[in-house]
Design an enzyme around this catalytic site. Structure first.
Site, PDB file in Angstrom:
ATOM      1  N   CYS A  92       1.101  -1.352  -0.099  1.00  0.00           N
ATOM      2  CA  CYS A  92       0.027  -0.048   0.031  1.00  0.00           C
ATOM      3  C   CYS A  92       0.912   1.226   0.084  1.00  0.00           C
ATOM      4  CB  CYS A  92      -0.717   0.053   1.232  1.00  0.00           C
ATOM      5  SG  CYS A  92      -2.069  -1.194   1.226  1.00  0.00           S
ATOM      6  N   THR A  93       0.419   2.247  -0.616  1.00  0.00           N
ATOM      7  CA  THR A  93       0.909   3.668  -0.671  1.00  0.00           C
ATOM      8  C   THR A  93      -0.068   4.539  -0.185  1.00  0.00           C
ATOM      9  OG1 THR A  93       2.413   2.878  -2.115  1.00  0.00           O
ATOM     10  CG2 THR A  93       2.323   5.423  -1.744  1.00  0.00           C
ATOM     11  N   ARG A 145       9.072   1.168  -2.959  1.00  0.00           N
ATOM     12  CA  ARG A 145       8.004   2.127  -3.466  1.00  0.00           C
ATOM     13  C   ARG A 145       8.046   3.546  -3.046  1.00  0.00           C
ATOM     14  NH1 ARG A 145       4.023  -0.245  -0.953  1.00  0.00           N
ATOM     15  NH2 ARG A 145       5.062  -1.822  -0.253  1.00  0.00           N
TER      16      ARG A 145
END
Lengths: 123, 253
Positions: free
Chosen positions: B1-2, B191
């Protein structure tokens, strides 16, 4: 441009909005959850419409569990023990989960598993 | 997740997230996709929780899941959570629960009760930081006025760190993937760096819902685990979500 070796980092994307093209599968539908209705009935509209998708997703998790424990004992354990867990969950979550199992026809233990997956998955 | 909370030059708070889930849960060789991730995508729904026919909060959920991972209390605060991995994990919390020690909160029930009951950014922040939990987590919280944006890094028992937006220090956004912000992310799963590069390239002058969507559409921030992207604007009480795909070549996570 995309680099063709992992992690395939791209140049920063621009102009992607409004969503379109191969990275956009589709919009998300809206539903209302009426907090004035009894917990066991709150999710009926959503689950009635998403029942088949939920059953398919739960079946995929079952297949995964059976891949690890071919005897099926892991799923059996879930179906026997996790319904007991539903009674220990704080209100209104336990009742809401029971309502979802009722409407979808998915065994209660497996709906509980879906809802506590975050804690379990940290294993 | 971001997850990312950003403050634009007018002091508006914007909150956006990619929800990535299904790692190591079955890989479909033919379609080059994760089996559970693909099964979750049709379950993504936007929910309007109402009481006395008034919106209490709105969320993006997987149908059948009664807790909250992404939500907005219109004109008050926005909240997302990202998974945090530590050895003192959820399985310990579950064992305590089974043994009858039930003073901790299940993560997604905590976020649900905060969205349902908290009436301010500060109130929400206090609950998320101080409530004992069964599992560690990152809570990413946005408020409704300047400098109200933070990442709360939680262990089961404690709030380990709160990183706040501080425009004076040049920190006009806070961004969280799945690693403690004071440590480097796993090199195989970085990420954070590409996401921050794109945020910095966007600049505060141009940050908007559109450019946030661009950042979350850039590989590997967008990857094979990404089920949906949500964009939230607290001042307008607006939440919009989109189901995602990641065309090859694309990172599995």
């Amino acid at each position: 441009s995309t680099q063709f070796i992992p992690p395939y980092t791209e140049e920063c994307r621009t102009g992607m909005y409004p969503p379109n093209g191969p990275t956009f599968r589709g919009p998300v539908s809206w539903y209302t959850v009426d907090l004035d209705s009894p917990p066991s009935q709150r999710w009926t509209a959503v689950i009635t419409e998403k029942k088949q998708d939920l059953i398919r997703m739960i079946q995929a998790v079952r297949n995964l569990a059976n891949a690890f424990v071919p005897s099926g004992k892991l799923i059996e354990l879930v179906d026997i023990t996790l319904p007991l867990m539903a009674n220990t969950l704080p209100s209104p979550f336990g009742e809401e989960i029971k309502g979802i199992a009722e409407v979808s026809g998915v065994p209660l233990g497996e709906v509980v598993l879906f809802n506590i997956f975050y804690e379990i998955f940290t294993v | 997740c971001t997850s990312v909370v950003a403050e634009d030059e007018k002091g508006n708070l914007l909150h956006a997230r990619n929800l990535d889930f299904g790692l190591f849960m079955g890989w479909d060789m033919k379609n080059k996709s994760w089996i559970i991730t693909e099964k979750l995508k049709p379950l993504v729904v936007n929910l309007d929780f109402r009481r006395n026919n008034q919106t209490v909060f709105k969320s993006t959920n997987f149908a059948g899941y009664v807790g909250m991972l992404t939500g907005i209390k219109p004109h008050t605060f926005t909240l997302t959570m990202n998974e945090r991995f530590t050895l003192d994990g959820g399985y310990i919390g579950i064992l305590e629960w089974i043994m009858g020690q039930r003073d901790g909160m299940w993560m997604s029930f905590l976020t649900r009760s905060v969205l349902e009951n908290a009436t301010s950014y500060e109130g929400a922040k206090r609950q998320l930081a101080e409530t004992k939990m069964l599992a560690p987590a990152y809570f990413i919280l946005g408020g409704n006025q300047s400098r109200q944006g933070c990442i709360i890094t939680r262990s089961r028992l404690l709030s380990i760190d709160v990183l706040e937006i501080d425009v004076k220090l040049g920190r006009w956004y806070v961004l969280e993937t799945n690693y403690d912000h004071w440590k480097d992310p796993l090199f195989l799963d970085d990420r954070r760096t590409p996401a921050m590069k794109c945020m910095n390239q966007t600049t505060q002058a141009k940050i908007s819902v559109k450019t946030l969507y661009d950042v979350l559409s850039t590989k590997p921030v967008l990857n094979k685990l990404t089920t949906y992207t949500t964009l939230m604007q607290v001042s307008e009480g607006k939440l919009e979500s989109y189901i995602r795909d990641c065309p090859n070549p694309c990172m599995p996570w």
